[in-house]
Design a protein around this motif. Structure first.
Motif, short mmCIF file in Angstrom:
data_model
loop_
_atom_site.label_atom_id
_atom_site.label_comp_id
_atom_site.label_asym_id
_atom_site.label_seq_id
_atom_site.Cartn_x
_atom_site.Cartn_y
_atom_site.Cartn_z
N ASN A 137 -33.91 4.42 6.53
CA ASN A 137 -32.70 5.18 6.25
C ASN A 137 -32.15 4.85 4.86
O ASN A 137 -31.69 5.74 4.15
CB ASN A 137 -31.63 4.92 7.31
N ARG A 138 -32.20 3.57 4.47
CA ARG A 138 -31.72 3.17 3.15
C ARG A 138 -32.55 3.85 2.06
O ARG A 138 -32.00 4.36 1.08
CB ARG A 138 -31.79 1.66 2.98
N LYS A 139 -33.86 3.89 2.25
CA LYS A 139 -34.74 4.54 1.26
C LYS A 139 -34.45 6.03 1.17
O LYS A 139 -34.41 6.60 0.08
CB LYS A 139 -36.20 4.30 1.63
N LYS A 140 -34.21 6.69 2.31
CA LYS A 140 -33.90 8.12 2.33
C LYS A 140 -32.60 8.39 1.55
O LYS A 140 -32.54 9.30 0.72
CB LYS A 140 -33.77 8.60 3.78
N VAL A 141 -31.57 7.59 1.81
CA VAL A 141 -30.28 7.77 1.12
C VAL A 141 -30.44 7.46 -0.36
O VAL A 141 -29.92 8.19 -1.22
CB VAL A 141 -29.19 6.90 1.77
N GLN A 142 -31.17 6.40 -0.70
CA GLN A 142 -31.39 6.03 -2.10
C GLN A 142 -32.13 7.13 -2.85
O GLN A 142 -31.75 7.50 -3.96
CB GLN A 142 -32.20 4.72 -2.17
N THR A 143 -33.15 7.70 -2.25
CA THR A 143 -33.93 8.77 -2.88
C THR A 143 -33.05 10.00 -3.11
O THR A 143 -33.04 10.57 -4.20
CB THR A 143 -35.14 9.14 -2.00
N TYR A 144 -32.30 10.41 -2.08
CA TYR A 144 -31.43 11.58 -2.22
C TYR A 144 -30.37 11.32 -3.29
O TYR A 144 -30.06 12.20 -4.09
CB TYR A 144 -30.76 11.91 -0.88
N ASN A 150 -25.94 10.50 -7.82
CA ASN A 150 -24.96 9.64 -7.13
C ASN A 150 -24.35 10.26 -5.89
O ASN A 150 -23.22 9.94 -5.52
CB ASN A 150 -23.86 9.18 -8.09
N VAL A 151 -25.07 11.13 -5.23
CA VAL A 151 -24.60 11.69 -3.96
C VAL A 151 -24.83 10.63 -2.88
O VAL A 151 -25.96 10.20 -2.65
CB VAL A 151 -25.35 12.99 -3.60
N LEU A 152 -23.75 10.19 -2.25
CA LEU A 152 -23.86 9.19 -1.19
C LEU A 152 -23.95 9.84 0.18
O LEU A 152 -24.72 9.42 1.03
CB LEU A 152 -22.66 8.23 -1.24
N PHE A 153 -23.12 10.87 0.41
CA PHE A 153 -23.10 11.58 1.69
C PHE A 153 -23.48 13.03 1.48
O PHE A 153 -23.11 13.63 0.47
CB PHE A 153 -21.70 11.57 2.31
N TRP A 154 -24.17 13.60 2.46
CA TRP A 154 -24.45 15.03 2.46
C TRP A 154 -24.50 15.50 3.90
O TRP A 154 -24.86 14.76 4.80
CB TRP A 154 -25.75 15.36 1.72
N ILE A 155 -24.09 16.75 4.10
CA ILE A 155 -24.10 17.32 5.45
C ILE A 155 -24.19 18.84 5.33
O ILE A 155 -23.69 19.42 4.37
CB ILE A 155 -22.85 16.90 6.26
N ASN A 156 -24.85 19.45 6.30
CA ASN A 156 -24.94 20.91 6.35
C ASN A 156 -23.54 21.46 6.63
O ASN A 156 -23.01 21.29 7.72
CB ASN A 156 -25.93 21.33 7.44
N ALA A 157 -22.96 22.10 5.65
CA ALA A 157 -21.57 22.54 5.75
C ALA A 157 -21.36 23.65 6.78
O ALA A 157 -20.28 23.75 7.36
CB ALA A 157 -21.07 23.01 4.38
#
Length: 183
Positions: A137-144, A150-157
């Motif tokens: 999960n850390r790698k997925k967030v780091q890659t994104y 510098n996007v930390l959070f993302w969600i399907n709006a």
């Protein structure tokens, strides 16, 4: 501005519509496979490309249909805005906890494939990313984060049960309020 804490859940109506769409496409693909297989064994004219592609479409639509059922079953809070900051409860973000308003730069709405994504951008995302214990999960967030600035959070709006414009306005107001308080 909404009264804090402000909790945001998934929009069940949108999920039901998406479920019906994916289930319909799944059933059409099953019918196409069945019908084309019947023509093949009866010696009638058949289309080999349909016979070849149908299993892939069936598997894909089955995957999406099951995903929508799992989303519908999720009754948990997705986002919380409070006086300290913002909390996302997705599987990648639950360990991050509260992201303080003073660390948030802005939120932006982007189009990715066919979805509208709400992105929360922070000054120093590595501070928060290092809180994630699960390496995958850390790698997925780091890659994104690295790919999207510098996007930390993302969600399907579209899946959120709130007005996206009002949500963004609330986030910007809290960022501005924190900046004015600190200055």
């Amino acid at each position: 501005m909404q009264r804090l804490p402000y909790h945001i859940y998934l929009n069940k109506k949108i999920i039901i519509i998406r479920f019906a769409l994916f289930l319909s496409l799944f059933l059409i693909a099953v019918w196409m496979l069945w019908y084309n297989t019947k023509q093949f064994y009866d010696g009638q004219i058949f289309h080999p490309e349909v016979l070849f592609l149908s299993p892939f479409v069936i598997i894909g639509m089955l995957f999406y249909t099951i995903r929508e059922v799992r989303l519908f079953d999720n009754n948990e809070i997705q986002i919380t805005l409070n006086h300290k900051g913002i909390i996302f409860y997705g599987k990648y973000f639950i360990e991050i906890g509260v992201v303080n308003w003073e660390d948030i730069t802005r939120c932006v709405e982007t189009k990715e494939q066919y979805e509208t994504v709400l992105n929360i951008i922070v000054h120093q995302p590595d501070i928060y990313i290092n809180k994630i214990q699960n390496k995958k999960n850390r790698k997925k967030v780091q890659t994104y984060c690295n790919e999207n600035g510098n996007v930390l959070f993302w969600i399907n709006a579209r899946l959120l049960n709130c007005d996206l414009t009002e949500l963004k306005r609330n986030i910007f107001q809290m960022i501005d309020k924190t900046k004015n308080t600190n200055n």
